[in-house]
Design an enzyme around this catalytic site. Structure first.
Site, PDB file in Angstrom:
ATOM      1  CB  SER A  86      -0.875   0.020   1.252  1.00 24.52           C
ATOM      2  OG  SER A  86      -1.463   1.299   1.441  1.00 24.52           O
ATOM      3  CE1 TYR A 135      -4.054  -2.147   5.077  1.00 26.42           C
ATOM      4  CE2 TYR A 135      -3.400   0.087   4.488  1.00 26.42           C
ATOM      5  CZ  TYR A 135      -3.848  -1.168   4.108  1.00 26.42           C
ATOM      6  OH  TYR A 135      -4.090  -1.444   2.784  1.00 26.42           O
TER       7      TYR A 135
HETATM    8  P1  NDP Z   1     -11.316  -6.298   0.146  1.00 28.70           P
HETATM    9  O1  NDP Z   1     -11.685  -6.152   1.589  1.00 28.70           O
HETATM   10  O2  NDP Z   1     -12.202  -5.737  -0.881  1.00 28.70           O
HETATM   11  O3  NDP Z   1     -11.046  -7.840  -0.166  1.00 28.70           O
HETATM   12  C1  NDP Z   1     -10.205  -8.557   0.705  1.00 28.70           C
HETATM   13  C2  NDP Z   1      -9.948  -9.937   0.166  1.00 28.70           C
HETATM   14  O4  NDP Z   1      -9.017 -10.565   1.055  1.00 28.70           O
HETATM   15  C3  NDP Z   1     -11.166 -10.811   0.147  1.00 28.70           C
HETATM   16  O5  NDP Z   1     -11.017 -11.736  -0.891  1.00 28.70           O
HETATM   17  C4  NDP Z   1     -11.117 -11.493   1.505  1.00 28.70           C
HETATM   18  O6  NDP Z   1     -11.773 -12.747   1.560  1.00 28.70           O
HETATM   19  C5  NDP Z   1      -9.627 -11.686   1.653  1.00 28.70           C
HETATM   20  N1  NDP Z   1      -9.223 -11.755   3.051  1.00 28.70           N
HETATM   21  C6  NDP Z   1      -9.445 -10.849   4.026  1.00 28.70           C
HETATM   22  N2  NDP Z   1      -8.964 -11.304   5.202  1.00 28.70           N
HETATM   23  C7  NDP Z   1      -8.434 -12.528   4.940  1.00 28.70           C
HETATM   24  C8  NDP Z   1      -7.845 -13.516   5.729  1.00 28.70           C
HETATM   25  N3  NDP Z   1      -7.673 -13.355   7.048  1.00 28.70           N
HETATM   26  N4  NDP Z   1      -7.452 -14.665   5.150  1.00 28.70           N
HETATM   27  C9  NDP Z   1      -7.634 -14.855   3.816  1.00 28.70           C
HETATM   28  N5  NDP Z   1      -8.212 -13.965   3.015  1.00 28.70           N
HETATM   29  C10 NDP Z   1      -8.616 -12.818   3.577  1.00 28.70           C
HETATM   30  O7  NDP Z   1      -9.859  -5.643   0.059  1.00 28.70           O
HETATM   31  P2  NDP Z   1      -9.067  -4.981  -1.176  1.00 28.70           P
HETATM   32  O8  NDP Z   1      -9.308  -5.730  -2.406  1.00 28.70           O
HETATM   33  O9  NDP Z   1      -9.310  -3.523  -1.135  1.00 28.70           O
HETATM   34  O10 NDP Z   1      -7.562  -5.183  -0.665  1.00 28.70           O
HETATM   35  C11 NDP Z   1      -6.725  -6.190  -1.182  1.00 28.70           C
HETATM   36  C12 NDP Z   1      -5.286  -5.847  -0.809  1.00 28.70           C
HETATM   37  O11 NDP Z   1      -4.964  -4.556  -1.321  1.00 28.70           O
HETATM   38  C13 NDP Z   1      -5.046  -5.765   0.703  1.00 28.70           C
HETATM   39  O12 NDP Z   1      -3.772  -6.300   1.004  1.00 28.70           O
HETATM   40  C14 NDP Z   1      -5.072  -4.273   0.976  1.00 28.70           C
HETATM   41  O13 NDP Z   1      -4.346  -3.932   2.129  1.00 28.70           O
HETATM   42  C15 NDP Z   1      -4.446  -3.742  -0.292  1.00 28.70           C
HETATM   43  N6  NDP Z   1      -4.740  -2.354  -0.582  1.00 28.70           N
HETATM   44  C16 NDP Z   1      -6.034  -1.918  -0.807  1.00 28.70           C
HETATM   45  C17 NDP Z   1      -6.264  -0.594  -1.090  1.00 28.70           C
HETATM   46  C18 NDP Z   1      -7.632  -0.057  -1.347  1.00 28.70           C
HETATM   47  O14 NDP Z   1      -7.758   1.191  -1.367  1.00 28.70           O
HETATM   48  N7  NDP Z   1      -8.650  -0.876  -1.559  1.00 28.70           N
HETATM   49  C19 NDP Z   1      -5.154   0.385  -1.148  1.00 28.70           C
HETATM   50  C20 NDP Z   1      -3.862  -0.184  -0.914  1.00 28.70           C
HETATM   51  C21 NDP Z   1      -3.674  -1.495  -0.645  1.00 28.70           C
HETATM   52  P3  NDP Z   1     -13.375 -12.868   1.906  1.00 28.70           P
HETATM   53  O15 NDP Z   1     -14.090 -12.397   0.677  1.00 28.70           O
HETATM   54  O16 NDP Z   1     -13.575 -14.316   2.172  1.00 28.70           O
HETATM   55  O17 NDP Z   1     -13.624 -11.979   3.082  1.00 28.70           O
END
Ligand code: NDP
Length: 247
Positions: free
Chosen positions: A142, A156
């Site tokens: 991020s 975070y």
């Molecule tokens: P979402 O919350 O939209 O999706 C998260 C995904 O990760 C889902 O598929 C979820 O599964 C899975 N997940 C969450 N917790 C776990 C866990 N404990 N074990 C396994 N899978 C897990 O998040 P984003 O798509 O926004 O984020 C994805 C990545 O991008 C993250 O690492 C985030 O920190 C990073 N990021 C996001 C930004 C943003 O603005 N959106 C900006 C910068 C970085 P399930 O559907 O089963 O809950």
């Protein structure tokens, strides 16, 4: 449509929704077979698998909490067995937490670091024996791995700083095998975690020079590039995809 990843075998953590789902679909469109992990959202995981299969790839979803290193190891073992090895490992699963040092508990830190850092460590250690020479390890960090940006983001931000160190170290360790390790650092991307019409949206848009949220498919395009032969001399680095936020 380009099939630049034809024959590649990919594992994407957190592939049921958001950025991970977009990456899984894009890798499949580019020709890869893709296994995803997810935390608990079965319906979303099924939807991603259907999209992978519609793109012509072999797809499967494995429920595995990224904070549970035994579950992560089992998921990697299962994915490698099903695919016959791993060429592309994408660490995307992540959780956010915004609180503040006056109110945060140690559990808040453990949860964020457990998913965002321990999950990446466990997944990489488990995958190393299966990773093909010339393979790829991508970590979704991020922009908060570069600057904490706002109050309340310490846990975070610390987790995203940590993955940069891991990627740089592993890039050196795995270079003799031609395995390339890089971090993708998104700015605000419109997902369930950070919706473009959510509480933080106005504040975040105001610090993005391009003036808008990014889309998950824009991040997926970068992941696809880094996974491809076109990125053959890029390792141990961090690439921002943030509309100029860190400019
Ligand atoms: P979402 O919350 O939209 O999706 C998260 C995904 O990760 C889902 O598929 C979820 O599964 C899975 N997940 C969450 N917790 C776990 C866990 N404990 N074990 C396994 N899978 C897990 O998040 P984003 O798509 O926004 O984020 C994805 C990545 O991008 C993250 O690492 C985030 O920190 C990073 N990021 C996001 C930004 C943003 O603005 N959106 C900006 C910068 C970085 P399930 O559907 O089963 O809950």
């Amino acid at each position: 449509m380009s099939r630049k990843l034809a024959g590649k075998r990919a594992l994407v953590t957190g592939g049921s929704r958001g950025i991970g789902a977009a990456i899984a679909k894009r890798l499949a469109e580019d020709g890869a077979d893709v296994i995803i992990t997810y935390a608990g959202n079965h319906d979303a995981a099924k939807t991603t698998v259907a999209a992978i299969e519609a793109a012509g790839g072999k797809g499967r979803a494995i429920q595995a909490d990224a904070a549970d290193s035994a579950a992560v190891t089992d998921a990697v073992d299962a994915a490698a067995a099903e695919l016959g090895g791993i060429d592309i490992l994408v660490h995307n699963a992540g959780v956010s937490h915004f609180g503040g040092v006056h109110e945060d508990s140690i559990e808040d830190y453990r949860r964020v670091l457990g998913v965002n850092v321990d999950g990446v460590v466990a997944g990489t250690l488990a995958a190393v024996p299966y990773l093909a020479d010339g393979g790829r390890v991508l970590i979704v960090g991020s922009v908060m791995g570069e600057t904490s940006m706002m109050p309340g983001a310490a846990a975070y931000s610390a987790s995203k700083f940590a993955v940069q160190g891991l990627a740089r170290g592993w890039a050196r360790d795995l270079a003799p095998r031609g395995v390339l390790v890089n971090v993708i650092q998104p700015g605000p991307i419109d997902t369930d975690m950070n919706p473009a019409d959510g509480e933080l949206a106005a504040q975040l848009k105001s610090i993005v020079p391009l003036g808008r949220y990014g889309r998950a498919d824009e991040v997926a395009a970068l992941a696809s590039f880094l996974a491809s032969e076109d990125a053959s001399y890029i390792t141990g680095t961090t690439i921002n995809i943030d509309g100029g936020t860190l400019a």
